[in-house]
Design an enzyme around this catalytic site. Structure first.
Site, short mmCIF file in Angstrom:
data_model
loop_
_atom_site.label_atom_id
_atom_site.label_comp_id
_atom_site.label_asym_id
_atom_site.label_seq_id
_atom_site.Cartn_x
_atom_site.Cartn_y
_atom_site.Cartn_z
CE LYS A 129 10.57 6.11 4.37
NZ LYS A 129 11.47 6.80 3.46
N1 PMP Z 1 8.93 8.47 9.79
C1 PMP Z 1 9.38 7.23 9.83
C2 PMP Z 1 8.97 6.35 10.97
C3 PMP Z 1 10.23 6.75 8.82
O1 PMP Z 1 10.70 5.49 8.88
C4 PMP Z 1 10.60 7.62 7.77
C5 PMP Z 1 11.55 7.16 6.71
N2 PMP Z 1 12.90 7.12 7.12
C6 PMP Z 1 10.14 8.95 7.78
C7 PMP Z 1 9.28 9.32 8.81
C8 PMP Z 1 10.56 9.98 6.77
O2 PMP Z 1 10.15 9.79 5.46
P1 PMP Z 1 11.10 10.16 4.24
O3 PMP Z 1 12.23 9.19 4.22
O4 PMP Z 1 10.24 10.03 3.03
O5 PMP Z 1 11.62 11.55 4.41
#
Ligand code: PMP
Length: 464
Positions: free
Chosen positions: A44
């Site tokens: 992120k």
């Molecule tokens: N794994 C974790 C620990 C996350 O915090 C997130 C984001 N919510 C994701 C996976 C998924 O990524 P995305 O939001 O880009 O789908």
């Protein structure tokens, strides 16, 4: 050579081959894109800086402004890092499902954090979505980043994650496997990779309890699919704008226990200290690769994206007491008779048995031929007794001529008949005390199936 600030260290994370926590005998490498190497410890960080840059360019974020976001923690860290460098105030709403460590990290970067209840509908005024929207209205010169619908989220992956994977595999990547929360990672990365290789396959991984997998299958929103689960950051109870279901070629679902235990294996067996959504992505990948191994060739290159680091989960999935309290530590305790039978090396449709009128010599001959050490005595579909090697041996020592007697005169009490749903704990009690075997049978089953100590050993060797 140095970076002008920490933002230059975001991305260009390593690809690492997995060697142990993957199905045996695959013809192709399975590589992990290890996002814990980002400065905030997660994928992120990529979208934090991209979303802030986009808001600045659009004139929505001005000097002295406030960034507002609802975040499970990782996006918060990404935004907070960029905000620290660029000089913005941050207010984050998060849910009480998230680890305390995640909240502490956000506060360490100087952000203000409001913790909201997890188990309320998104439109409820107490939900972390609603609270963020309200703060945005109330605070002047504030901007709600809204990672769910903000196109700059997926763009970060079109511009960084996708091209990195293409270059790191020298254009050889054929399968991309990832979980989805906002969908930014899976959609943006796939969009870039399919622009390079339209035959690339993307597999989405969803926790049970999320609506995404069923939405991908039917394009209908099924509220019945939604229930609480423990794997953090992935899956949703609504459809995020950044999630492009048309880019995903297949979807698999993973239980909490599978996700969390696979995460622990990644640390112990691959040395990758990662978070729960990483184990979920890999558990889903393994499920898919195992089911599709016939389609894979040695030219394939599979990449599984591991979104974050294990540091944020020390008080949860890496804490034995927490795992134990939630029933996640002993996968074996969750096994039932049906699963144990299906894992056994000696697969048989029905039990091998003798009739009570057979002679002991005939029974011994049958046991030797089949290589078994106990046999049920069955007459007209009814279980009437049992024979075990120990009983036979004692009898023959005492009475050598017993070999010609009918089984009915020598047999012991029948093996207990148990239902397919009986769990291992209770089952092992029967096996320890009794004759060392039970018969599995439910009303309506055509055959009895025998379950012995060696079946149990086989099953326990399969689960870790
Ligand atoms: N794994 C974790 C620990 C996350 O915090 C997130 C984001 N919510 C994701 C996976 C998924 O990524 P995305 O939001 O880009 O789908």
């Amino acid at each position: 050579m140095w970076h002008t600030d920490v933002l230059g260290t975001i991305g260009n994370t390593p690809l690492v081959r997995l060697n142990k926590v993957i199905p045996e005998g695959l013809p192709c490498p399975v590589l992990a894109k290890v996002e814990l190497f980002n400065p905030g410890g997660s994928v992120k960080d990529r979208i934090g800086v991209t979303m802030i840059d986009a808001a600045e360019r659009a004139g929505k974020l001005k000097p002295g402004g406030t960034i507002i976001e609802c975040t499970s923690g990782n996006t918060g860290a990404g935004l907070a890092i960029a905000a620290a460098v660029k000089g913005y105030r941050c207010i984050f709403t998060t849910t009480d499902k998230q680890s305390q460590e995640k909240v502490d990290v956000l506060r360490a970067f100087g952000a203000e954090v409001i913790v909201c209840p997890n188990n309320v509908a998104p439109e409820d005024p107490r939900s972390y979505y609603s609270v963020a929207a309200r703060l945005n209205q109330e605070i002047p010169n504030s901007f709600h980043m809204n990672q769910y619908d903000n196109p700059a989220n997926a763009v970060a992956h079109v511009e960084t994650t996708g091209p990195e994977l293409w270059e790191q595999t020298e254009g050889r990547i054929t399968h991309f496997i990832a979980g989805a929360g906002t969908g930014g990672t899976i959609s943006g990365t796939t969009k870039f990779l399919k622009s390079k290789n339209p035959t690339l396959k993307t597999v989405g991984v969803d926790p049970f309890g999320s609506v995404y997998a069923s939405y991908w299958r039917t394009r209908e929103f099924d509220e019945g699919e939604i229930y609480p689960y423990f794997t953090e950051g992935v899956g949703e109870d609504m459809i995020a704008g950044n999630m492009d279901f048309d880019l995903v070629d297949d979807y698999v679902q993973v239980t909490d226990i599978d996700a969390l235990q696979t995460t622990r294996r990644l640390a112990r067996e691959e040395g990758l200290f990662v978070g729960g959504s990483c184990g979920m992505a890999l558990a889903g990948a393994n499920q898919w690769l195992d089911a599709h191994r016939g389609e894979l060739t040695e030219d394939d290159v599979v990449v599984v994206l591991l979104p974050d680091s294990g540091f944020r989960y020390l008080s949860k999935l890496y804490d034995d007491a927490w795992m134990q309290n939630h029933g996640f530590l002993e996968r074996s305790a969750a096994l039932d008779a049906d699963q144990i039978l299906s894992m056994s090396k000696t697969q048989r449709p029905g039990v091998i048995s003798v009739t009570p009128t057979a002679t002991l010599a005939e029974a011994i001959g049958e046991m030797a031929a089949q290589g078994i050490s106990q046999i049920p005595v069955i007459e007209d579909e009814r279980v009437v007794g049992s024979l075990t090697e120990t009983v036979i041996l004692n009898k023959l020592i005492a009475e050598p001529e017993a070999r010609d007697q009918p089984v009915s005169e020598i047999m012991s009490a029948p093996f207990p008949v148990i239902p397919r749903t009986m769990h291992l704990e209770q089952l092992s009690g029967y096996l320890e005390q009794g004759p060392g075997a039970v018969l599995v049978h439910d009303a309506g089953d055509e055959h009895y199936q025998i379950l012995t100590k060696s079946d149990l050993i086989d099953a326990l060797m399969h689960v870790r």
